[in-house]
Design a protein around this motif. Structure first.
Motif, PDB file in Angstrom:
ATOM      1  N   UNK A 152       0.852  -1.188   0.000  1.00  0.00           N
ATOM      2  CA  UNK A 152       0.000   0.000   0.000  1.00  0.00           C
ATOM      3  C   UNK A 152       0.886   1.235   0.000  1.00  0.00           C
ATOM      4  N   UNK A 153       0.856   1.992  -1.069  1.00  0.00           N
ATOM      5  CA  UNK A 153       1.711   3.172  -1.169  1.00  0.00           C
ATOM      6  C   UNK A 153       1.024   4.395  -0.557  1.00  0.00           C
ATOM      7  N   UNK A 154       1.820   5.280   0.016  1.00  0.00           N
ATOM      8  CA  UNK A 154       1.306   6.527   0.563  1.00  0.00           C
ATOM      9  C   UNK A 154       1.387   7.609  -0.503  1.00  0.00           C
ATOM     10  N   UNK A 155       0.254   8.199  -0.911  1.00  0.00           N
ATOM     11  CA  UNK A 155       0.295   9.267  -1.919  1.00  0.00           C
ATOM     12  C   UNK A 155       1.104  10.462  -1.420  1.00  0.00           C
ATOM     13  N   UNK A 156       1.820  11.090  -2.320  1.00  0.00           N
ATOM     14  CA  UNK A 156       2.647  12.248  -1.974  1.00  0.00           C
ATOM     15  C   UNK A 156       2.316  13.424  -2.889  1.00  0.00           C
ATOM     16  N   UNK A 157       2.907  14.554  -2.584  1.00  0.00           N
ATOM     17  CA  UNK A 157       2.740  15.739  -3.415  1.00  0.00           C
ATOM     18  C   UNK A 157       3.311  15.581  -4.807  1.00  0.00           C
ATOM     19  N   UNK A 158       4.119  14.534  -5.026  1.00  0.00           N
ATOM     20  CA  UNK A 158       4.673  14.310  -6.363  1.00  0.00           C
ATOM     21  C   UNK A 158       3.593  13.958  -7.374  1.00  0.00           C
ATOM     22  N   UNK A 159       2.422  13.579  -6.897  1.00  0.00           N
ATOM     23  CA  UNK A 159       1.310  13.316  -7.803  1.00  0.00           C
ATOM     24  C   UNK A 159       0.937  14.540  -8.630  1.00  0.00           C
ATOM     25  N   UNK A 160       1.294  15.713  -8.147  1.00  0.00           N
ATOM     26  CA  UNK A 160       0.937  16.931  -8.878  1.00  0.00           C
ATOM     27  C   UNK A 160       1.554  16.940 -10.271  1.00  0.00           C
ATOM     28  N   UNK A 161       2.765  16.400 -10.404  1.00  0.00           N
ATOM     29  CA  UNK A 161       3.398  16.328 -11.725  1.00  0.00           C
ATOM     30  C   UNK A 161       2.577  15.449 -12.662  1.00  0.00           C
ATOM     31  N   UNK A 162       2.093  14.341 -12.149  1.00  0.00           N
ATOM     32  CA  UNK A 162       1.340  13.401 -12.972  1.00  0.00           C
ATOM     33  C   UNK A 162      -0.023  13.981 -13.327  1.00  0.00           C
ATOM     34  N   UNK A 163      -0.657  14.629 -12.350  1.00  0.00           N
ATOM     35  CA  UNK A 163      -1.945  15.268 -12.606  1.00  0.00           C
ATOM     36  C   UNK A 163      -1.804  16.373 -13.659  1.00  0.00           C
ATOM     37  N   UNK A 164      -0.734  17.147 -13.556  1.00  0.00           N
ATOM     38  CA  UNK A 164      -0.475  18.196 -14.549  1.00  0.00           C
ATOM     39  C   UNK A 164      -0.320  17.589 -15.938  1.00  0.00           C
ATOM     40  N   UNK A 165       0.498  16.539 -16.033  1.00  0.00           N
ATOM     41  CA  UNK A 165       0.725  15.900 -17.325  1.00  0.00           C
ATOM     42  C   UNK A 165      -0.570  15.297 -17.854  1.00  0.00           C
ATOM     43  N   UNK A 166      -1.352  14.684 -16.966  1.00  0.00           N
ATOM     44  CA  UNK A 166      -2.620  14.116 -17.386  1.00  0.00           C
ATOM     45  C   UNK A 166      -3.568  15.155 -17.943  1.00  0.00           C
ATOM     46  N   UNK A 167      -3.598  16.330 -17.321  1.00  0.00           N
ATOM     47  CA  UNK A 167      -4.491  17.390 -17.801  1.00  0.00           C
ATOM     48  C   UNK A 167      -3.998  17.971 -19.123  1.00  0.00           C
ATOM     49  N   UNK A 168      -2.691  17.997 -19.314  1.00  0.00           N
ATOM     50  CA  UNK A 168      -2.113  18.577 -20.530  1.00  0.00           C
ATOM     51  C   UNK A 168      -2.272  17.667 -21.747  1.00  0.00           C
ATOM     52  N   UNK A 169      -2.529  16.393 -21.532  1.00  0.00           N
ATOM     53  CA  UNK A 169      -2.592  15.439 -22.641  1.00  0.00           C
ATOM     54  C   UNK A 169      -4.027  15.135 -23.062  1.00  0.00           C
ATOM     55  N   UNK A 170      -4.966  15.983 -22.681  1.00  0.00           N
ATOM     56  CA  UNK A 170      -6.368  15.775 -23.043  1.00  0.00           C
ATOM     57  C   UNK A 170      -6.540  15.627 -24.557  1.00  0.00           C
ATOM     58  N   UNK A 171      -6.041  16.566 -25.329  1.00  0.00           N
ATOM     59  CA  UNK A 171      -6.240  16.524 -26.778  1.00  0.00           C
ATOM     60  C   UNK A 171      -5.568  15.303 -27.392  1.00  0.00           C
TER      61      UNK A 171
END
Length: 272
Positions: A152-171
């Motif tokens: 079980x991994x503990x979520x960290x603030x590093x997820x923000x990078x992934x969320x940013x990339x996920x939002x940028x790749x919509x198109x």
């Protein structure tokens, strides 16, 4: 000009977390199947070592990078699997190679001239974007390892990078799936691990995605099916996006079946 130091520190931390998880693996743990059919824990680390190597070539020797890609595209459906198998080795051999490759890549990226675009699979990106992509992929394959080992991994603030990339790749997600690129923007509002709110996209957008940052990252890396996540879509574009989202370059990934689906329903590995 983006300061790479904080990004590289987060990549190092994400890699170190995964490293700590697999360091104690015995032979049985190294060979344990992950959610990607045909891929063991060892295959996941081999894949990361290989993609780090390819990223280093992109940053230091573009001719060698393109030559390697040319050799691979004769088998576009299998080259990712073939590379993981080719790089697979016992942990005593592969772990030091992966660690050394991470250090080599970090040094290479700090030496990329400002404004220079690095080639990647079907796209180009800045050094900062390359680091962000490496964080995303390390986290995503780390999730496969965690699932295989029951960690079980503990979520960290590093997820923000992934969320940013996920939002940028919509198109890209729409075009990769043969859908017209949307003209509408999507507002993304995510609850971070520390309870704060991360937002991406224009505030006035009618289409919206809301929910947990962890769930959004699991979705855009295709590590969980939409049905298993607490994400809400408002608007037709946002709703379709949650079916096809992908933070990675290349063709559409097969995604994952809902948890509890019949054996064999889960498709294979997503591209790097």
């Amino acid at each position: 000009m983006v300061d790479l130091a904080p990004l590289l520190a987060d990549l190092d931390a994400e890699s170190a977390d995964l490293d700590a998880t697999v360091t104690s693996c015995d032979e049985a743990g190294w060979a344990r199947p992950t959610p990607s059919p045909g891929w063991s824990v060892g295959h996941q680390i081999a894949h990361l070592a290989w993609t780090d190597h390819m990223a280093t070539l992109a940053a230091t020797d573009m001719n060698a990078f393109f030559s390697s890609v040319t050799d691979m595209i004769s088998n576009p459906e299998t080259y990712v699997d073939e590379a993981a198998t080719a790089w697979l080795a016992p942990p005593a051999e592969l772990l030091p190679r992966w660690r050394a490759g991470r250090e080599t890549l970090a040094k290479a990226l700090t030496e990329v001239p400002p404004g220079m675009k690095l080639p990647w699979f079907g796209t180009q990106m800045s050094a900062a974007s390359m680091v962000t992509a490496r964080i995303m992929e390390t986290w995503a394959h780390g999730q496969d390892v965690a699932d295989a080992l029951g960690v079980e991994r503990t979520p960290t603030g590093r997820l923000q990078h992934i969320a940013y990339l996920g939002s940028r790749t919509l198109k890209h997600a729409f075009s990769a799936n043969g859908d017209p690129e949307p003209t509408e923007s999507v507002r993304v509002e995510l609850t971070a691990p520390d309870g704060t709110l991360w937002t991406f996209g224009p505030e006035e957008a009618a289409d919206r995605v809301t929910g947990s940052a962890l769930d959004f990252c699991l979705l855009v890396t295709q590590r969980r099916h939409r049905d298993d996540l607490a994400l809400t879509a408002t608007g037709a574009v946002a709703d379709r996006w949650l079916d096809i989202a992908q933070a990675f370059a290349g063709p559409p990934g097969p995604g994952r079946a809902p948890l509890g689906a019949p054996a064999g329903a889960v498709d294979g590995e997503v591209p790097a």
